[in-house]
Scaffold this motif. Structure first.
Motif, PDB file in Angstrom:
ATOM      1  N   GLU A   1       0.675  -4.534   1.442  1.00  0.00           N
ATOM      2  CA  GLU A   1       1.791  -4.984   0.249  1.00  0.00           C
ATOM      3  C   GLU A   1       0.810  -4.730  -0.787  1.00  0.00           C
ATOM      4  OE1 GLU A   1       5.946  -4.313   0.731  1.00  0.00           O
ATOM      5  OE2 GLU A   1       4.594  -4.370   2.215  1.00  0.00           O
TER       6      GLU A   1
ATOM      7  N   ASP B   1      -2.844  -9.584  -0.306  1.00  0.00           N
ATOM      8  CA  ASP B   1      -1.496  -9.326   0.185  1.00  0.00           C
ATOM      9  C   ASP B   1      -1.723  -9.805   1.507  1.00  0.00           C
ATOM     10  OD1 ASP B   1      -3.272  -7.501   0.101  1.00  0.00           O
ATOM     11  OD2 ASP B   1      -1.428  -5.870   1.302  1.00  0.00           O
TER      12      ASP B   1
ATOM     13  N   VAL C   1       7.609 -10.705   2.315  1.00  0.00           N
ATOM     14  CA  VAL C   1       5.861 -10.377   2.962  1.00  0.00           C
ATOM     15  C   VAL C   1       5.441 -11.850   1.472  1.00  0.00           C
ATOM     16  CG1 VAL C   1       6.763  -8.169   2.857  1.00  0.00           C
ATOM     17  CG2 VAL C   1       6.543  -9.670   0.617  1.00  0.00           C
TER      18      VAL C   1
ATOM     19  N   THR D   1       5.708  -5.214  -4.364  1.00  0.00           N
ATOM     20  CA  THR D   1       5.599  -5.004  -3.512  1.00  0.00           C
ATOM     21  C   THR D   1       5.903  -3.993  -3.143  1.00  0.00           C
ATOM     22  OG1 THR D   1       8.173  -5.794  -3.215  1.00  0.00           O
ATOM     23  CG2 THR D   1       6.543  -7.804  -2.777  1.00  0.00           C
TER      24      THR D   1
ATOM     25  N   ASP E   1       1.256  -8.690   4.498  1.00  0.00           N
ATOM     26  CA  ASP E   1       2.763  -7.736   5.174  1.00  0.00           C
ATOM     27  C   ASP E   1       1.973  -7.992   7.153  1.00  0.00           C
ATOM     28  OD1 ASP E   1       4.763  -6.516   5.838  1.00  0.00           O
ATOM     29  OD2 ASP E   1       3.640  -4.978   4.920  1.00  0.00           O
TER      30      ASP E   1
END
Length: 563
Positions: free
Chosen positions: A437, A428, A471, A456, A430
């Motif tokens: 995330e 992930d 993101v 998300t 972010d």
């Protein structure tokens, strides 16, 4: 004010248990008394503290709009009971809904609630609703936990009727395994009721209130593993029969008839899976009761999980298919115009179509021979052309100078075929937010299973509540490879995304360090660079989210890379 979701609130429901305090506050979400006088709901009620332990403590006098730590804005009081209150709130820093338990710092249970919340937070198991914060501040103690608006409470599932054998099997399997993991870390639940179990839209069960719910009510037990095991058995019993396995009604379920004792589920309701019935009785065997069919009782969640794993696997029911409509024959095939008339209708006269008579004359015979000759000639000509083509191909293939393209002679280079590229790992991404995330679900983006997905956090608008640009997910291909396109399957609605690449030895830490090569929008998005690129790291960068149950949330079911 937003409508309260019963699946998202870690409520202080007291139905089915004895009230802990005769002077508990009566204000609840609907203005009715929360505590209900009922007995026999289960073994957990015997471990509550005496009713006068904190009878003089009142819940903090707070209201909607109050902020905790300048961050958590209280929205709706879910429960006010026994000196503490539970709220639906908003984390204004991360723009997401959360749940909050509040009690005065001088409450007799404040220290134990803080200790339980911090211990639960350290577990970090995604099968439990996570504790996000536990703070003592300004004469208040509050515990912040996850809010799951897209999950359904087990109480609602049981209210709809008994579960199918496969669903009940998944329930006891997942819950027993989760509680076995918690007990290995020294954590017990002690209040594992239907209101403490949630089922997500993907079919995964999650448990809320680990250690915290019991601490809020002062519930203790000398045998915590046995108490939780029997609670799991009660949940399985209710799932199989839609009855609570004790004499009194509780949690919206009818209890067993008085005086008959604890009888197996397959004697309460016809068609109950015999193996699951035995598992329920082995978990519930206690205080002189014997396990079903002389099997040894399960006294810990770990023993129960092993007993469930030893069962033959219960397959999901076969999907039902709707039969196709009856074939509608044409008027010519039926020999009449339309379908046969119904009773009482005037009969219709059948119209028979007579085919033309064959050509019997001398002209007809000549025509037949002419057509036959033409067909034979066409067949011979086609065979000759086919043979000539094959011979010509063989003669050309014998010349090695013409089998391969030669750039020096002006020939075009051979076209390389596309092939799938293996994704080694995913992470992930972010960097513009809190750095995380939903990492626990990130492997679902390339596991090949269309029923699983990564999502998300929820945001208040499609552009991430104007908190950040986006993101995403970073894919590691293991080495620098050719990338022609990346196919992304989104769930929930139209999602906008960009494809960014990097051939560095390590993945960049900021989105601008990647090179943007493509963008698209939809539910099945094919991100194709203008020409094939060489890259090791791919960033699928989400820039606009679809609406999802009151918030905006991106969901990726599958990613495939083609080189």
């Amino acid at each position: 004010m937003a409508e309260r979701s019963t699946a998202a609130v870690d409520v202080a429901d007291n139905s089915g248990d004895k009230p802990l305090s005769a002077k508990a506050d009566e204000a609840t979400t609907d203005g009715t008394a929360e505590a209900q006088e009922s007995t026999g709901a289960g073994p957990q009620e015997a471990v509550d503290e005496p009713a006068d332990a904190d009878a003089t403590v009142s819940s903090p006098d707070l209201h909607s709009g109050h902020k905790l730590a300048g961050r958590y804005r209280l929205e709706e009081c879910v429960t006010r009971l026994d000196g503490f209150s539970s709220w639906r709130a908003v984390d204004e820093k991360l723009r997401r809904a959360v749940g909050v338990h509040l009690l005065p710092a001088d409450h007799p249970r404040a220290r134990s609630v803080l200790a339980a919340a911090r211990s639960s937070a350290l577990l970090g198991d995604p099968r439990f609703v996570q504790v996000l914060d536990a703070v003592e501040e300004n004469d208040l103690v509050y515990v912040v936990h996850e809010w799951l608006p897209d999950a359904t409470e087990l109480t609602a599932l049981l209210g709809a009727g008994p579960m199918e054998a496969h669903d009940a099997y998944q329930l006891v399997s997942q819950i027993s395994q989760a509680m076995a993991a918690a007990h290995r870390e020294g954590l017990a639940h002690l209040r594992l009721t239907p209101g403490a179990v949630l089922r997500s839209s993907s079919g995964q069960y999650r448990i809320r209130g680990l250690a915290v719910n019991a601490a809020l009510r002062g519930i203790t037990s000398e045998g915590p593993q046995r108490a939780d095991t029997e609670a799991i058995g009660a949940l399985l019993y209710a799932a199989l029969t839609q009855r609570w396995p004790y004499e009194s009604d509780a949690y919206g379920l009818t209890g067993l008839p008085k005086g008959v004792g604890l009888i197996p589920p397959d004697q309460v309701r016809a068609g109950v899976h015999r193996g699951l019935s035995e598992i329920a009785m082995r978990a519930l065997a206690n205080d002189g009761a014997t396990a079903s069919r002389q099997e040894q009782p399960c006294t810990t969640p770990d023993e129960l999980a092993k007993a469930v794993a030893a069962m033959p696997r219960i397959r999901p029911p076969e999907p039902t298919f709707t039969a196709p409509p009856e074939y509608q024959r044409t008027t010519y095939q039926q020999g009449t115009y339309g379908r046969p008339a119904g009773p009482g209708a005037a009969p219709t006269q059948s119209v028979h179509v007579v085919p033309p008579a064959p050509l019997q004359s001398r002209t007809g015979k000549a025509l037949k021979w002419a057509v036959s000759a033409l067909l034979i000639a066409a067949l011979g000509l086609g065979s000759w052309q086919l043979a000539e083509t094959l011979l010509d191909h063989d003669s050309k293939s014998g010349d090695p100078g013409t089998t391969q393209s030669n750039p020096e002679n002006g020939d075009a280079p051979p076209i390389e075929k596309s092939k799938p590229v293996r994704i080694v790992s995913a992470k992930d991404f972010d960097p513009l937010g809190d750095g995380s995330e939903k990492p626990q679900d990130i492997d679902h983006v390339y596991d090949g299973d269309a029923s699983t997905y990564w999502h998300t956090d929820g945001y208040y608008s499609a552009d991430f509540g104007k908190l950040k640009e986006g993101v995403g997910v970073v894919l590691d291909l293991g080495k620098v490879q050719r990338v022609r396109k990346v196919d992304v399957t989104f769930l929930g609605g139209t999602t906008s995304a960009e494809l960014r690449t990097s051939s560095d030895a390590t993945a960049p830490t900021m989105p601008n360090s990647f090179t943007k090569v493509a963008e698209g929008s939809g539910t099945n998005v094919s991100l194709k660079p203008g020409e094939s690129v060489q890259a090791r790291y791919l960033l699928v960068w989400l820039t606009k989210l679809p609406p999802s149950e009151g918030t905006f949330r991106g969901k990726i079911s599958d990613i495939k890379v083609t080189g």
